[in-house]
Design a protein around this motif. Structure first.
Motif, short mmCIF file in Angstrom:
data_model
loop_
_atom_site.label_atom_id
_atom_site.label_comp_id
_atom_site.label_asym_id
_atom_site.label_seq_id
_atom_site.Cartn_x
_atom_site.Cartn_y
_atom_site.Cartn_z
N TYR A 21 0.83 -1.25 -0.13
CA TYR A 21 0.02 0.03 0.00
C TYR A 21 0.93 1.25 0.11
N LEU A 22 1.90 1.35 0.76
CA LEU A 22 2.77 2.27 0.83
C LEU A 22 3.88 2.54 -0.30
N GLY A 23 4.50 1.34 -0.69
CA GLY A 23 5.61 1.39 -1.71
C GLY A 23 5.08 1.02 -3.04
N GLY A 24 3.94 0.16 -3.29
CA GLY A 24 3.58 0.16 -4.46
C GLY A 24 4.17 -1.41 -5.01
N ASP A 25 3.67 -2.09 -6.13
CA ASP A 25 3.96 -3.54 -6.41
C ASP A 25 5.51 -3.69 -6.52
N GLU A 26 6.30 -2.93 -6.64
CA GLU A 26 7.85 -3.13 -6.66
C GLU A 26 8.50 -3.43 -5.24
N ALA A 27 7.75 -2.96 -4.17
CA ALA A 27 8.26 -3.10 -2.74
C ALA A 27 8.61 -4.46 -2.37
N ALA A 28 9.86 -4.66 -2.49
CA ALA A 28 10.25 -6.27 -2.55
C ALA A 28 11.62 -6.33 -1.75
#
Ligand code: PGA
Ligand code: ZN
Length: 424
Positions: free
Chosen positions: A131-138
């Motif tokens: 929610y905070l960082g988008g789909d890239e957040a990994a």
């Protein structure tokens, strides 16, 4: 639409009261959040509203801040439908109306802001970091474990506040935690064998009485070797001397060990010397928030060799960060949401730092709670390193445990930041 907003006074890890907010949306999604609290605070931090009533909690009560959430903030928000996190946070800022959130209290605003983020994430069926960082957040961060506590965080003879181990060579976050804990336990055995105290300070690091700040480093290096790792290669070091606390009439006073004083140039020489002698990858607040000229000179001299993180001097505040960028101060910024007071401003400040090539280092406060928001935040920002205490104390391990769950949940998509996380 926000249908409910409530708050109560709960406790932080030092046994002081703090604000918990709880919020519900029309679809039944809920979020809860607790604001942390610092001890060695920067002078430009957003205001933590305390009641000042000596009859309750020694003046540290937060009933006014809680009252603002239940009263004015709830009156403005309940029934409203913010378009997104930014709209909610803009509304909170406008409602407060002061530059440092002194009217309603940043402790009230941040709890509401994070509670909303959790509810909105739940409503969208997203994990908070996404929610905070988008789909890239990994990207999982290197945990920097504060294994020896001094300064204002412990009643011992050590001037510098935080001596941290950095297990940057690990293949994953889970392995980094394992290595960190092994060193932490090796350090405990070593302290015990030397007849030194194994009691812990505010952030869960050991707080022995040592005869010098160097001794803390020597003990940690020994513990790294005892645990079977190579100092530097496997496990590096990071420090937060919290030098603003040492500032005394324009000089640095070693206020707990020997009362000696150094000027800015002598402090820079000390760090230069330590960088040559020890495998240090990060120095946070090596100079005071009052010493902008010293900071520029320090960055000029050492900025290519080590990550220099501004905590007190920037206070997660974009205006102070901009001045720092202009004056060549530091090459990284500490990110503490309660220094600025809302989720959106925290994300904005980190984005501005990144755009200028500065590193972002996400941080807890010395007064923490079981709230693990910063674990999701560091993954959302993808900034590769976090400090959230040592290897023990539930309010610290809550963040590690959340990161372990995130890494597990991401599965093959998870990446570990490793050495590349540190600016040089
Ligand atoms: P604080 O300490 O939460 O007491 O400010 C942490 C830090 O100085 O980084
Ligand atoms: Zn700091």
């Amino acid at each position: 639409r926000i249908t409910h907003l409530d708050a109560i006074e709960v406790l932080d890890s030092r046994g002081n009261p703090t604000v918990e907010a709880w919020l519900r949306l029309e679809d039944g999604s809920e979020g809860r959040a607790i604001t942390p609290s610092g001890a060695s605070t920067g002078m430009h931090e957003a205001v933590e509203l305390r009641d000042g009533d000596p009859q309750r909690y020694g003046g540290k009560g937060v009933q006014q801040a809680v009252g603002h959430v239940r009263g004015e903030i709830a009156a403005a928000l309940v029934g409203s439908a913010p378009a997104d996190q930014r709209a909610l946070d803009d509304a909170l800022r406008a409602l407060d109306g002061t530059p440092h959130k002194s009217r309603l209290g940043a402790n009230a605003l941040l709890a509401v802001s994070i509670a909303y983020a959790r509810a909105a994430a739940a409503s969208r069926r997203l994990p908070l970091y996404r929610y905070l960082g988008g789909d890239e957040a990994a990207l999982l961060p290197v945990p920097c474990l504060n294994v020896i506590n001094g300064g204002r965080h412990a009643d011992n003879t050590v001037d510098f506040q935080e001596f941290k181990i950095v297990p940057h060579r690990a293949p994953s976050f889970a392995e980094a935690i394992r290595i960190g804990e092994e060193v932490f336990h090796a350090l405990k055995s070593l302290l015990h064998a030397h007849g030194l105290s194994t009691g812990v300070g505010d952030e869960g690091g050991f707080a022995p009485n040592l005869h010098s700040n160097e001794q803390a480093i020597e003990l940690i290096l020994k513990a790294i070797r005892a645990a079977g790792y190579k100092p530097g290669d496997d496990v590096a070091l990071a420090l937060d001397p919290a030098a603003s606390e040492m500032w005394h009439h324009g000089r640095y006073r070693f206020f707990k060990s020997n009362q000696s004083e150094r000027d800015s140039a002598a402090m820079i020489a000390l760090w230069d010397d330590w960088l040559q002698r020890y495998p240090i990858v990060l120095l946070e607040d090596p100079l005071s928030e009052h010493d902008w000229d010293g900071w520029s000179e320090l960055t000029r001299q050492l900025g290519e060799r080590v990550e220099l993180v501004g905590d007190d001097i920037f206070c997660t505040n974009p205006e102070l960060l901009r001045r720092g960028i202009k004056e060549g101060v530091a090459n990284a910024i500490l990110i503490k949401p309660n220094q600025i007071g809302t989720v959106t401003e925290t994300l904005d400040c980190a984005a501005e730092a990144k755009a200028a090539g500065y590193g972002c280092y996400v941080s807890h406060r010395s007064g923490e709670t079981e709230d693990s928001f910063i674990a999701d935040l560091v993954v959302a920002l993808g900034c590769g390193h976090i400090k959230t205490g040592s290897g023990c104390r539930g309010e610290r391990t809550a963040k590690f445990n959340r990161l372990l769950r995130i890494e597990h949940e991401l599965g093959a998509r998870a990446r570990f930041a490793g050495r590349g996380a540190f600016v040089r």
